[in-house]
Design a protein around this motif. Structure first.
Motif, PDB file in Angstrom:
ATOM      1  N   TRP A 478       0.837  -1.196   0.000  1.00 53.84           N
ATOM      2  CA  TRP A 478       0.000   0.000   0.000  1.00 53.84           C
ATOM      3  C   TRP A 478       0.873   1.247   0.000  1.00 53.84           C
ATOM      4  CZ3 TRP A 478      -5.329  -0.722  -0.028  1.00 53.84           C
ATOM      5  CH2 TRP A 478      -5.777  -2.018   0.272  1.00 53.84           C
ATOM      6  N   ASP A 479       0.462   2.236  -0.754  1.00 53.34           N
ATOM      7  CA  ASP A 479       1.135   3.540  -0.778  1.00 53.34           C
ATOM      8  C   ASP A 479       0.097   4.589  -0.402  1.00 53.34           C
ATOM      9  OD1 ASP A 479       2.758   5.699  -1.156  1.00 53.34           O
ATOM     10  OD2 ASP A 479       2.799   5.560  -3.346  1.00 53.34           O
ATOM     11  N   VAL A 480       0.219   5.138   0.820  1.00 55.78           N
ATOM     12  CA  VAL A 480      -0.742   6.126   1.311  1.00 55.78           C
ATOM     13  C   VAL A 480       0.022   7.327   1.859  1.00 55.78           C
ATOM     14  CG1 VAL A 480      -2.571   4.462   1.843  1.00 55.78           C
ATOM     15  CG2 VAL A 480      -0.802   4.935   3.548  1.00 55.78           C
ATOM     16  N   PRO A 481      -0.638   8.482   1.984  1.00 57.37           N
ATOM     17  CA  PRO A 481       0.044   9.686   2.468  1.00 57.37           C
ATOM     18  C   PRO A 481       0.576   9.506   3.889  1.00 57.37           C
ATOM     19  CG  PRO A 481      -2.067  10.228   1.456  1.00 57.37           C
ATOM     20  CD  PRO A 481      -2.037   8.744   1.607  1.00 57.37           C
ATOM     21  N   ALA A 516      -6.729  13.505  -1.300  1.00 57.53           N
ATOM     22  CA  ALA A 516      -5.614  12.562  -1.175  1.00 57.53           C
ATOM     23  C   ALA A 516      -5.930  11.264  -1.917  1.00 57.53           C
ATOM     24  CB  ALA A 516      -5.323  12.265   0.291  1.00 57.53           C
ATOM     25  N   GLU A 517      -4.868  10.630  -2.420  1.00 60.86           N
ATOM     26  CA  GLU A 517      -5.017   9.362  -3.121  1.00 60.86           C
ATOM     27  C   GLU A 517      -4.163   8.280  -2.477  1.00 60.86           C
ATOM     28  OE1 GLU A 517      -4.091   9.734  -7.276  1.00 60.86           O
ATOM     29  OE2 GLU A 517      -6.201  10.014  -7.809  1.00 60.86           O
ATOM     30  N   GLY A 518      -4.601   7.051  -2.643  1.00 64.72           N
ATOM     31  CA  GLY A 518      -3.818   5.893  -2.225  1.00 64.72           C
ATOM     32  C   GLY A 518      -3.584   4.993  -3.420  1.00 64.72           C
ATOM     33  N   CYS A 519      -2.704   4.025  -3.226  1.00 64.80           N
ATOM     34  CA  CYS A 519      -2.400   3.095  -4.312  1.00 64.80           C
ATOM     35  C   CYS A 519      -2.142   1.715  -3.716  1.00 64.80           C
ATOM     36  CB  CYS A 519      -1.186   3.579  -5.102  1.00 64.80           C
ATOM     37  SG  CYS A 519      -0.712   2.490  -6.467  1.00 64.80           S
ATOM     38  N   LYS A 536      -4.881   2.929  -8.415  1.00 64.08           N
ATOM     39  CA  LYS A 536      -4.933   4.146  -7.613  1.00 64.08           C
ATOM     40  C   LYS A 536      -6.379   4.468  -7.281  1.00 64.08           C
ATOM     41  CE  LYS A 536      -0.692   6.221  -9.464  1.00 64.08           C
ATOM     42  NZ  LYS A 536      -0.098   7.412 -10.125  1.00 64.08           N
ATOM     43  N   PHE A 537      -6.604   5.041  -6.089  1.00 64.26           N
ATOM     44  CA  PHE A 537      -7.977   5.323  -5.662  1.00 64.26           C
ATOM     45  C   PHE A 537      -8.003   6.533  -4.727  1.00 64.26           C
ATOM     46  CE2 PHE A 537      -6.021   2.287  -2.805  1.00 64.26           C
ATOM     47  CZ  PHE A 537      -6.340   2.740  -1.535  1.00 64.26           C
ATOM     48  N   SER A 538      -9.158   7.200  -4.702  1.00 62.10           N
ATOM     49  CA  SER A 538      -9.355   8.343  -3.812  1.00 62.10           C
ATOM     50  C   SER A 538      -9.553   7.867  -2.381  1.00 62.10           C
ATOM     51  CB  SER A 538     -10.576   9.148  -4.256  1.00 62.10           C
ATOM     52  OG  SER A 538     -10.912  10.135  -3.288  1.00 62.10           O
ATOM     53  N   LEU A 539      -8.930   8.563  -1.445  1.00 57.26           N
ATOM     54  CA  LEU A 539      -9.075   8.214  -0.028  1.00 57.26           C
ATOM     55  C   LEU A 539     -10.281   8.893   0.611  1.00 57.26           C
ATOM     56  CD1 LEU A 539      -5.343   8.282   1.159  1.00 57.26           C
ATOM     57  CD2 LEU A 539      -6.813   6.284   0.892  1.00 57.26           C
ATOM     58  N   LYS A 540     -11.019   9.665  -0.180  1.00 60.88           N
ATOM     59  CA  LYS A 540     -12.203  10.319   0.368  1.00 60.88           C
ATOM     60  C   LYS A 540     -13.299   9.279   0.603  1.00 60.88           C
ATOM     61  CE  LYS A 540     -15.569  14.002  -0.476  1.00 60.88           C
ATOM     62  NZ  LYS A 540     -16.035  15.053  -1.440  1.00 60.88           N
TER      63      LYS A 540
END
Length: 816
Positions: A478-481, A516-519, A536-540
């Protein structure tokens, strides 16, 4: 539940308290939320306790249970199971109304609902909700199934069902036409992609599309539905293989940092393997076919008059599988019932000789081996040494009616490093927990075959998966902020197949900005080719999703913890895992094998007067009364579960088993309808069903009616292990020609075997194109054999074949 004598539902037409079942299904993309309302009414003169045992999908997350009595409503809470049972018993002792919903400790697809102390003349409305993932079918449809049949689960000799199972009273069953409660079902479907069609095995009202984009639709079961089959919906979306990710907001009232308070992401991935790698179909393997030959396999696939018998369908499928195996692999065939057998002492090399030996045995297979004890043959298989460079592939065919589901799945899991397991649930009532569990823990794929489904097409899809290069070294990253952490809820992925969906759940903790986005990245190795799929996807977070992703994520985590609790090893680890199961179950409100839903209506505190009577609500079995031919009745009676007769002197233990077995493994059952012994059937360990029908004695052997063989099956049966066909009268008959006609049309300088093989491939492409997924592999073998023969005039052969057979098949379409 009180330990007093039980008053069972008798054959004297006493009223059954369950009056109606109403089901609402809400489908969002590939997930369904199901709300079932059960209406009870007590028309007796005393308070009653109604017990209803029913099936649910094995992967369902039961998340809500409530009861409405008169004008008051009580919502159940999840408790540790023993505490819930004690609270239920205490409430009945005090004369209060109580409701208990619990999952079987042996199989997670069987539930028991107890409605206690329902006053005379009173009604109660019970509502339960569950969420479930929709399985992907061979044709990319999404399958929703509402089980209508709970077949009796076979309990192996010497098995007591395990500790803590004495609460689970077996449900009684009656023909569908005599079930005194009705079913209504409506479904709303919502997808981010257009809904192309909706199909069902039951009659539906016309599908109503709710918008111009056709992304929303409403479906309703037609009036007059009979309890003679599972209700199955098949949903088809445009571009259904596109990966998706949904981030679901947590419950506002729950503190962040917990499973239900934090957002949960649900990722749906469809791996697409490189075409160059996919062309490298393996030519090796040890293929073990494990066939259920218990008495229940003599039942029809469905209630249709022309429905095929289960064992016959399995035999045809075995024929197709054997003809499709690659030269040089190994194979063996196991049969199981109360005991088990195998064709060869150990797996043998696939050749013309061994294939012929196996086919002779398959031809005589019958459903004549008594009960359904699948555990012992699996143990025997796993004790056999693996063959070097021949990956072991298990194909298990069963109608899935066993009581020791968890023990069977555990032995597959313990040996998952040495094999892959592909499982097939045959007919209505097959245990979803068993079939899905075998495939999940065996790193394979599960299929369900019922109604008008052709077993062959689904099995060949699984063979295609088995012949794919094995996917290894699977990892998810996972790649998140910064400030956001990911806690996986899904256990590590152990298998991937081309075009098959993989669902991943994870808890997201921390503050997230609006854009913000995650992957998520899935990496794996396929035939020594490193590959990855990324999304990739939106974290909202999305709102108003009903916490579906949270509950499915909790269900996934609970199942993993339950498996840890059952593993042999350190006792403290098992205790910790059980405590975690209860904690997650209570926190999420999702059922588990260690918890139960309990609701008590304390009302005005006054105890109900009169003795408490027990009523077991009868579940439907397949239709077997009315104007039926003796053969059709025999088919239905073969799988008919017995009705327990009322006996006020019997204790709870006396009625624990619907089938009593003796030391020889024989069991018998008596069927009583409306107080009459008009029909009586019995089944011994030989599997031969015998019955009295209005005083006339029948046996299955007397009633068997041979069916004409399908031309395609006849063609397949004539193929040789090498992939070729011999020029003979039987082959000419498939083409509707005489042997002389075929011989005269042979092109010059072409051998009879080459000519016969070309004709067979042309005939399949010309007349059986709609069944190509069934014969694809054996046609590939035939073409490969032709290439090996280095035929110089293949174009002339194809043209001559088209003329003789009346086809217009292009040589290029045949892979020539």
């Amino acid at each position: 539940m009180v330990n007093c004598c039980c008053g069972l539902l008798t054959a004297t037409k006493e009223p059954v308290p369950l009056k109606a079942v109403d089901v609402e299904v809400t489908v969002r993309d590939h997930v369904a939320t199901v709300a079932a309302t059960l209406l009870y009414e007590n028309k007796e003169q005393s308070p009653i306790e109604a017990v209803f045992i029913f099936p649910l999908p094995g992967d369902a997350a039961v998340c809500h249970f409530s009861a409405k009595i008169g004008q008051s409503e009580v919502v159940a809470e999840v408790r540790e199971k023993q505490k819930a049972r004690e609270e239920y018993d205490d409430a009945l002792t005090r004369g209060q109304q109580a409701f208990l919903l619990e999952e079987s400790e042996q199989s997670p697809d069987v539930f028991s609902l107890s409605v206690g102390s329902l006053p005379p003349g009173e009604s109660a409305s019970i509502r339960l909700e569950y969420v479930t993932e929709l399985a992907v079918q061979a044709d990319d449809g999404l399958r929703f199934c509402l089980p209508a049949v709970l077949n009796p689960r076979y309990q192996p000799l010497g098995s007591d069902g395990g500790a803590g199972t004495t609460r689970f009273i077996p449900g009684t069953s009656v023909p569908a036409s005599l079930v005194p409660y009705s079913l209504s079902l409506c479904a709303s479907v919502c997808s981010p992609r257009p809904i192309t069609k909706v199909e069902s095995n039951c009659s539906l009202d016309p599908v109503q599309y709710l918008n111009q984009q056709q992304t929303q639709a409403a479906v309703k079961l037609a009036a007059g539905h009979k309890f003679d089959r599972d209700v199955e919906l098949l949903l088809y979306y445009k571009d259904s293989h596109l990966p998706t990710a949904v981030v679901e907001a947590g419950r506002a009232s729950v503190k962040p940092g917990s499973l239900m308070g934090d957002p949960v992401v649900m990722v749906s991935l469809y791996p697409e393997f490189p075409p160059a790698v996919m062309s490298l179909m393996t030519k090796s393997g040890e293929f073990l076919f494990v066939i259920d030959r218990s008495g229940s396999m003599s039942s029809p696939m469905s209630n249709a008059d022309s429905s095929q018998i289960r064992i016959d369908s399995a035999k045809e499928t075995l024929l197709l599988l054997l003809k499709s195996l690659p030269i040089g692999c190994y194979f063996n065939i196991y049969s199981f019932g109360s005991s088990f057998t195998h064709i060869f002492p150990q797996s043998v090399v696939y050749s013309q000789q061994t294939m012929d030996e196996a086919l002779k045995v398959i031809e005589d297979l019958q459903a004549d081996m008594g009960g359904t004890e699948i555990l012992e043959p699996l143990k025997h298989i796993f004790k056999q040494p693996c063959i070097p460079s021949q990956p072991r592939q298990l194909f298990v065919f069963t109608d899935g009616e066993v009581s020791n589901t968890k023990a069977v799945i555990d032995v597959v899991k313990r040996n998952s490093g040495s094999h892959r397991c592909f499982s097939f649930g045959i007919g209505m009532g097959a245990s979803t927990a068993l079939i899905n569990g075998l495939a999940k823990e065996g790193r394979g794929h599960a299929q369900f075959i019922s109604g008008a489904d052709r077993m062959q097409s689904k099995v060949m899809q699984s063979l295609r998966f088995a012949l794919q290069p094995a996917v290894v070294d699977i990892s998810v990253t996972w790649d998140v902020p910064a400030g956001v952490s990911v806690t996986p809820l899904t256990p590590p992925i152990i298998n991937l197949f081309q075009g098959q969906r993989s669902l991943i759940y994870a808890q997201l903790t921390g503050e997230v900005s609006g854009d913000a986005e995650g992957c998520v990245t899935v990496k794996y190795s396929l035939a020594e080719h490193p590959t990855q799929n990324q999304l990739k996807f939106s974290l909202k977070p999305t709102e108003d999703t009903g916490l579906t992703a949270h509950r499915l994520g909790a269900r996934t985590l609970i199942r993993s913890l339950e498996a840890e609790a059952n593993e042999q090893g350190d006792l403290s680890d098992q205790v910790n895992a059980k405590e975690m199961v209860v904690e997650v179950s209570v926190q999420s409100g999702v059922s588990s094998s260690l918890t139960a839903f309990i609701a008590v209506n304390k009302g005005n505190g006054k105890a109900l007067q009169g003795p408490l009577l027990r009523r077991n609500v009868r579940a439907p079995i397949m239709k077997m009364c009315g104007k039926m031919a003796p053969r059709a009745m025999a088919m239905a009676m073969a799988s008919c579960p017995p009705l327990l007769m009322a006996n006020s002197k019997k204790s709870r233990k006396d009625v624990m088993r619907t089938m009593e077995t003796d030391g020889a493994g024989e069991f018998s059952s008596n069927i009583f309808l409306a107080g009459s012994n008009f029909m009586r059937s019995s089944c011994s360990s030989s599997g031969m069903v015998e019955m009295d029908y209005g005083g006339i004695h029948f046996s299955r052997a007397d009633l068997a009616i041979p069916a004409p063989r399908d031309p395609m099956l006849q063609l397949i049966s004539l193929q040789r292990a090498s992939g070729s066909w011999l020029l003979e009268s039987a082959l000419a008959a498939v083409f509707g020609r005489t042997l002389k006609d075929v011989e005269v049309a042979t092109p010059a300088s072409v051998s009879p075997e080459v000519w016969a093989t070309v004709l067979a491939v042309v005939w399949l492409h010309g007349f059986k194109k709609d069944a190509q997924e069934e014969w694809e592999f054996l046609a590939m073998k035939a073409v490969s054999w032709l290439h090996g023969e280095k035929v110089p005039c293949i174009t002339e052969c194809v043209e001559a074949g088209n003329v003789l057979l009346g086809c217009q098949v292009e040589e290029s379409s045949m892979g020539m």
